[in-house]
Enzyme design. Structure first.
Site, mmCIF file in Angstrom:
data_model
loop_
_atom_site.group_PDB
_atom_site.id
_atom_site.type_symbol
_atom_site.label_atom_id
_atom_site.label_comp_id
_atom_site.label_asym_id
_atom_site.label_seq_id
_atom_site.Cartn_x
_atom_site.Cartn_y
_atom_site.Cartn_z
ATOM 1 C CB SER A 130 -0.865 -0.019 1.265
ATOM 2 O OG SER A 130 -1.403 1.263 1.519
ATOM 3 C CD GLU A 132 -2.144 4.986 4.870
ATOM 4 O OE1 GLU A 132 -1.736 4.955 6.032
ATOM 5 O OE2 GLU A 132 -2.699 5.982 4.378
ATOM 6 C CE1 TYR A 154 -4.093 -1.778 5.398
ATOM 7 C CE2 TYR A 154 -3.057 0.210 4.554
ATOM 8 C CZ TYR A 154 -3.656 -1.018 4.333
ATOM 9 O OH TYR A 154 -3.804 -1.484 3.042
ATOM 10 C CG ASN A 183 -6.480 5.769 -1.522
ATOM 11 O OD1 ASN A 183 -5.274 5.916 -1.359
ATOM 12 N ND2 ASN A 183 -7.351 5.999 -0.560
ATOM 13 C CB THR A 195 -15.077 6.411 -2.688
ATOM 14 O OG1 THR A 195 -14.721 5.098 -2.228
ATOM 15 C CG2 THR A 195 -13.833 7.169 -3.099
ATOM 16 N NE ARG A 196 -21.008 0.755 -1.466
ATOM 17 C CZ ARG A 196 -21.198 -0.463 -1.010
ATOM 18 N NH1 ARG A 196 -20.163 -1.180 -0.584
ATOM 19 N NH2 ARG A 196 -22.410 -1.006 -0.975
ATOM 20 C CE LYS A 197 -19.147 9.053 6.622
ATOM 21 N NZ LYS A 197 -18.287 9.410 7.763
ATOM 22 N NE ARG A 283 -8.723 7.830 8.539
ATOM 23 C CZ ARG A 283 -8.707 7.243 7.367
ATOM 24 N NH1 ARG A 283 -7.579 7.157 6.693
ATOM 25 N NH2 ARG A 283 -9.807 6.711 6.877
#
Ligand code: NAP
Ligand code: F7E
Length: 323
Positions: A130, A132, A154, A183, A195-197, A283
Site C-alpha cells: 500500500s 500507506e 496499518y 487508493n 468514496t463509498r460512504k 484522523r
C-alpha cells in the site's frame, strides 16, 4: 489450466480478481474470512452460478490468524499463483485495533510467505502492499524507490509485509512481488471507506432516507483509481519474467471535497445543504501528498489506468441509487 489461490477473495479486489482469472480460464481457489461466513455480496453471483461454483471456483473458510486454516486449502489448491489480498484494510480503524491490524495484516503475510516457501511445487506470490508504507513522503510523486516511513499502524503492518516479501524473494528465491497500491475504488468498496460512504449517503439523501452527510477532513487528498484497472495490474506482475515490485497509481490527486461535488452533481442536488465536517472524524495522523508514479508498470507491464476518477464516482453513485 493454471491454478490461482486468492486470500481475501470476498473483498473488493479479491472478487474482481476472481472474475478476471475465471475469464482467463484459471481454476480459482479462494479464502474467505470464517467469522463472516461468506456473507459478502461481492461473490454472490459466482456462488450462485452452477457452471462455476465447485467446478472452477472453490472457496474455503479460513483465518489468517490460524495457520492450519490456510495450509490445508493451500496444499489442496497446489497453485501456480498466490494473490495475498486479505487484510484489516481500514486505516482509521487501525488506530483502534493496532494489535489486530499488525497480527492480521503483518504476521498474516509472514505466515503465508512461509507456507508458500514450503510448497513442493513453487508458486508465484503477490502481496498487496500500500501507498500507506510511505507515510507523508517528502518526495512526490512516489515510486518503487521512495523511502518507507509509515505513520499509521496499518501502514506499519503493510511495511512489515512488504519488506518480508522482498526478503523471501532475495534470500529464499521465491518469485514474490509487491504491488504498491494507491487508493482504488468501485461499487464493491467497503462501506466505511470515504468514496463509498459519500456515494451511499448521496443516494440515501436523494431517496429521502438520510438528512445529512457527516465527514472528517474534506480537504484530504488521495490518488484514487478504479479497482478493475488495479486487479489487471496485479495479474500482470505475476506474468512478468522477473519478480519485481510495482507502483499502481493514476498520478493524479483529488480531494474528498471533489468526491462530494461529483456525487451530488450526479443526482442534481446542491452539496452545501447536506454536508458538514466533524472533528471526531479527523484522523490522528493522515498522510499528505500521497500520489504515485506508475511509470515502471507502464514501461515493463504495459499497464495504464483506463477509468477516470470522475467515471468511478459516478458509477458508484448510480450503483447506490439502483441498490
Ligand atoms: P477489502 O475489501 O477490505 O478485502 C480484504 C478481505 O480480507 C476482506 O474480504 C476481509 O474479510 C478479509 N480479511 C480480513 N481479515 C481477515 C482474516 N483475519 N482472515 C481472513 N480474511 C480476512 O480490501 P480491498 O480493497 O479488496 O484490498 C485488497 C488488499 O489490497 C488489502 O490487503 C488492502 O489492504 C490492500 N490495499 C487496498 C487498497 C485500496 O484502495 N482498495 C490500497 C492499497 C492496498 P471480511 O470481508 O470478512 O472483512
Ligand atoms: O480515506 C479522509 C481520510 O478511509 C481516504 C485503504 O484502501 O487506501 C485506503 O485507505 C481519505 C483520508 O482510505 C472521511 O482521512 C475524510 O484522508 O477512504 P479512506 P485511506 O485511509 O486512504 C490505502 C492506500 C490503503 O491501503 C487502505 O487499505 O478520506 N476522510 N472524511 C474520510 N475517510 C473515511 N473513511 N471516512 C470519512 O468520513
Amino acid at each position: 489450466m493454471k491454478r490461482a489461490f486468492i486470500t481475501g477473495i470476498e473483498g473488493q479486489d479479491g472478487s474482481y480478481l476472481a472474475e478476471l482469472l475465471l475469464a482467463k480460464n484459471y481454476e480459482v481457489h479462494g479464502l474467505y474470512r470464517r467469522s463472516t461466513n461468506g456473507g459478502s455480496p461481492n461473490l454472490k453471483h459466482l456462488r450462485a452460478n452452477p457452471l462455476v461454483f465447485q467446478k472452477t471456483l472453490f472457496l474455503y473458510p479460513a483465518d489468517l490468524d490460524e495457520v492450519d486454516s490456510i495450509r490445508v486449502p493451500l496444499e489442496k489448491a497446489a497453485p501456480d499463483e498466490i494473490y495475498h489480498l486479505a487484510s484489516q484494510s481500514h486505516v482509521g480503524q487501525s488506530f483502534e485495533k493496532v494489535e489486530e491490524t499488525c497480527r492480521v495484516t503483518g504476521l498474516g503475510t509472514l505466515r503465508l510467505l512461509e507456507l508458500a516457501r514450503q510448497l513442493p511445487r513453487p508458486a508465484r506470490f503477490f502481496h498487496a502492499s500500500s501507498s500507506e508504507i510511505f507515510g507523508s513522503p517528502e518526495q512526490s510523486p512516489q515510486d518503487e524507490n521512495t523511502p518507507v516511513n509509515p505513520i499509521t499502524p496499518y501502514g506499519c503492518a503493510k511495511a512489515f509485509g512488504t519488506q518480508l516479501t522482498k526478503i523471501y524473494r532475495k534470500n529464499f528465491g521465491l518469485f514474490a512481488v509487491n504491488g504498491i497500491l494507491f487508493n482504488h475504488e468501485s461499487p464493491r468498496r467497503g462501506e466505511n471507506f470515504v468514496t463509498r460512504k459519500i456515494c451511499r449517503a448521496v443516494a440515501a439523501i436523494k431517496a429521502g432516507r438520510q438528512k445529512e452527510l457527516v465527514l472528517g477532513d474534506t480537504s484530504a487528498q488521495r490518488d484514487w483509481g478504479n479497482a478493475r484497472d488495479y486487479v489487471r495490474g496485479l495479474w500482470l506482475t505475476l506474468q512478468h519474467e522477473t519478480p519485481e515490485d510495482f507502483v499502481f497509481a493514476t498520478g493524479k490527486l483529488n480531494r474528498v471535497q471533489d468526491i462530494v461535488e461529483i456525487a451530488f452533481r450526479a443526482v442534481e442536488l446542491d452539496w452545501r445543504q447536506y454536508v458538514r465536517q466533524e472533528a471526531a472524524l479527523f484522523r490522528a495522523a493522515d498522510p499528505r501528498q500521497v500520489v504515485g508514479n506508475p511509470a515502471k508498470a507502464k514501461q515493463l507491464l504495459g499497464w495504464e489506468p483506463t477509468i477516470t476518477f470522475e467515471q468511478t464516482i459516478v458509477e458508484m453513485t448510480r450503483a447506490e441509487l439502483s441498490a
